[in-house]
Write an enzyme that holds these catalytic residues in place. Sequence first.
Site, PDB file in Angstrom:
ATOM      1  N   LEU A  51       0.677  -1.231   0.026  1.00 21.20           N
ATOM      2  CA  LEU A  51       0.194  -0.050  -0.184  1.00 21.20           C
ATOM      3  C   LEU A  51       1.000   1.319   0.183  1.00 21.20           C
ATOM      4  O   LEU A  51       0.377   2.421   0.130  1.00 21.20           O
ATOM      5  CB  LEU A  51      -0.993  -0.074   1.085  1.00 21.20           C
ATOM      6  CG  LEU A  51      -2.083  -1.073   1.105  1.00 21.20           C
ATOM      7  CD1 LEU A  51      -3.245  -1.040   2.102  1.00 21.20           C
ATOM      8  CD2 LEU A  51      -2.510  -1.459  -0.180  1.00 21.20           C
ATOM      9  N   ARG A  52       2.123   1.092  -0.360  1.00 20.34           N
ATOM     10  CA  ARG A  52       3.106   2.336  -0.630  1.00 20.34           C
ATOM     11  C   ARG A  52       3.072   3.324   0.739  1.00 20.34           C
ATOM     12  O   ARG A  52       3.331   3.149   1.812  1.00 20.34           O
ATOM     13  CB  ARG A  52       2.727   2.931  -1.735  1.00 20.34           C
ATOM     14  CG  ARG A  52       2.548   1.878  -2.720  1.00 20.34           C
ATOM     15  CD  ARG A  52       3.939   1.268  -3.348  1.00 20.34           C
ATOM     16  NE  ARG A  52       3.794   0.466  -4.681  1.00 20.34           N
ATOM     17  CZ  ARG A  52       4.530  -0.699  -4.876  1.00 20.34           C
ATOM     18  NH1 ARG A  52       5.485  -0.783  -3.779  1.00 20.34           N
ATOM     19  NH2 ARG A  52       4.241  -1.301  -6.000  1.00 20.34           N
ATOM     20  N   ASP A 277      -0.849  -9.633  -4.479  1.00 18.66           N
ATOM     21  CA  ASP A 277       0.575  -9.103  -4.543  1.00 18.66           C
ATOM     22  C   ASP A 277       0.051  -7.457  -5.440  1.00 18.66           C
ATOM     23  O   ASP A 277       0.963  -7.074  -6.173  1.00 18.66           O
ATOM     24  CB  ASP A 277       1.434  -9.500  -5.618  1.00 18.66           C
ATOM     25  CG  ASP A 277       2.928  -8.985  -5.374  1.00 18.66           C
ATOM     26  OD1 ASP A 277       3.023  -8.299  -4.592  1.00 18.66           O
ATOM     27  OD2 ASP A 277       3.644  -9.492  -6.189  1.00 18.66           O
TER      28      ASP A 277
HETATM   29  O1  DOR Z   1       6.237  -6.931  -9.097  1.00 18.64           O
HETATM   30  C1  DOR Z   1       6.171  -6.807  -8.005  1.00 18.64           C
HETATM   31  N1  DOR Z   1       6.073  -5.698  -7.209  1.00 18.64           N
HETATM   32  N2  DOR Z   1       6.516  -7.820  -7.268  1.00 18.64           N
HETATM   33  C2  DOR Z   1       6.969  -7.865  -5.625  1.00 18.64           C
HETATM   34  O2  DOR Z   1       7.237  -8.844  -5.204  1.00 18.64           O
HETATM   35  C3  DOR Z   1       7.130  -6.460  -5.283  1.00 18.64           C
HETATM   36  C4  DOR Z   1       6.341  -5.384  -6.024  1.00 18.64           C
HETATM   37  C5  DOR Z   1       6.446  -3.971  -5.569  1.00 18.64           C
HETATM   38  O3  DOR Z   1       6.518  -3.783  -4.273  1.00 18.64           O
HETATM   39  O4  DOR Z   1       6.265  -3.187  -6.264  1.00 18.64           O
HETATM   40 ZN    ZN Z   2       4.947  -8.434  -3.072  1.00 20.83          ZN
END
Ligand code: DOR
Ligand code: ZN
Length: 403
Positions: A51-52, A277
């Site tokens: 969620l950044r 994800d």
């Molecule tokens: O594609 C991905 N983005 N895979 C991950 O495991 C991390 C994620 C991200 O945090 O952007």
């Molecule tokens: Zn991830």
Amino acid sequence: MIVGKIFYKGEFIEAGIEVEDGRIKKIGKLVEGKRVKGVILPAGIDVHVHLRDFAEKRKETIETGTLSALHGGVCLVVDQPNTKPPVDNVKTYFQRMEKAKKSAYVDYSLNLALTNSNHEKLGDIIRKISEKYFIPAVGEIFIQHDSEDLQIDYETLRKVYGRFEGVVFTVHAEDPAYVAKGTPNFVFRRREAEVLAVEKLVEIGNFHFCHISTRDSAKEIMNSNSTYEVTPHHMLLSVNDYGRLGKLVNVNPPLREKEDVDWLLRNFHRVDVLASDHAPHTLEDKELGAPGFPGVETMYPLFVNMASKGYISFKSLVERVASNPARIFGFKGYGEIKTGNFANFAVFDLKNVKEVKGEELHSKCGWTPFEGFEAIFPEKVYLRGEEVLESCLKAGNILKNRA
Ligand code: DOR
Ligand code: ZN
């Protein structure tokens, strides 16, 4: 409180649900209430979202990410610690939970990072956090990551794993030997990167494997005591979507050949967990190759549509999206419609099939890799007995005493 077609103990029954203090008090044919149209399923749990927020608010915030979860019928998210700064210490963990308390629309929980730099302090960090909060897992542990700060090597993981039995470890299993840094998707032997990492890790211990994308690693895990999740994009998209997705295509692990994709979908009933994800990036960042797809809002709706069409069973779906994640991560009171559990439901009208449109979703990133796919979005979502989709009430984080 509500009456309708409820998914109860593995099948649909016509009954009513009585709720008291946010929990299910009674389920029965004689229980009265407001009749809802459609099927009443347990609200989903997404154990893998990014969620950044913090320094990456322009991509997503806890507020927008959980609003997106709510509109996808998900009542509980497990956020991942690869934030900027990363959640690898007590202070940052507390700071993020406080943020979630103010801004989350669904129940929120957070994994703790384990890295080469914090592993010696792990016991102390876990102890301090768990005095106040429920930590679902230590992870997403990156065997390979572009940032050294988030990476751990096998030997360190082996040492740490032995010291913390009973703690769930979730691993992003891609071996650094086969992943060329800075070139996320188009690299030599990227498929082997996952297979090899899984082979090495099941020798070390029992893990929960994030986003498994090949049939070989799924089979390896099924022969062990570890568990694994698969994302909607690794079951519904493949290398054949590269042309359609263009600059949006990068994701870790990458999209696979049809053989893997079809195998995973055919074996959906043998997967432990469906997790999104959810990795939102702005379109500008995607242009520059940022890996990741948003998905928390489309996960349950895409698969409810598949269940409605008969490709998978509702029982299989509900196990993977609700009851298995609750059991594996220890969320007590979640994952099933049964007496004593939280009254968390998602109501889907199976006749209301829609096309997914990125611009209508609630994530800040504004796009989806599933543009134009058929999905059935929830009409209503109940969180501890309150209808929250219409009112968009805030929910808050998972305190120690809630899980
Ligand atoms: O594609 C991905 N983005 N895979 C991950 O495991 C991390 C994620 C991200 O945090 O952007
Ligand atoms: Zn991830």
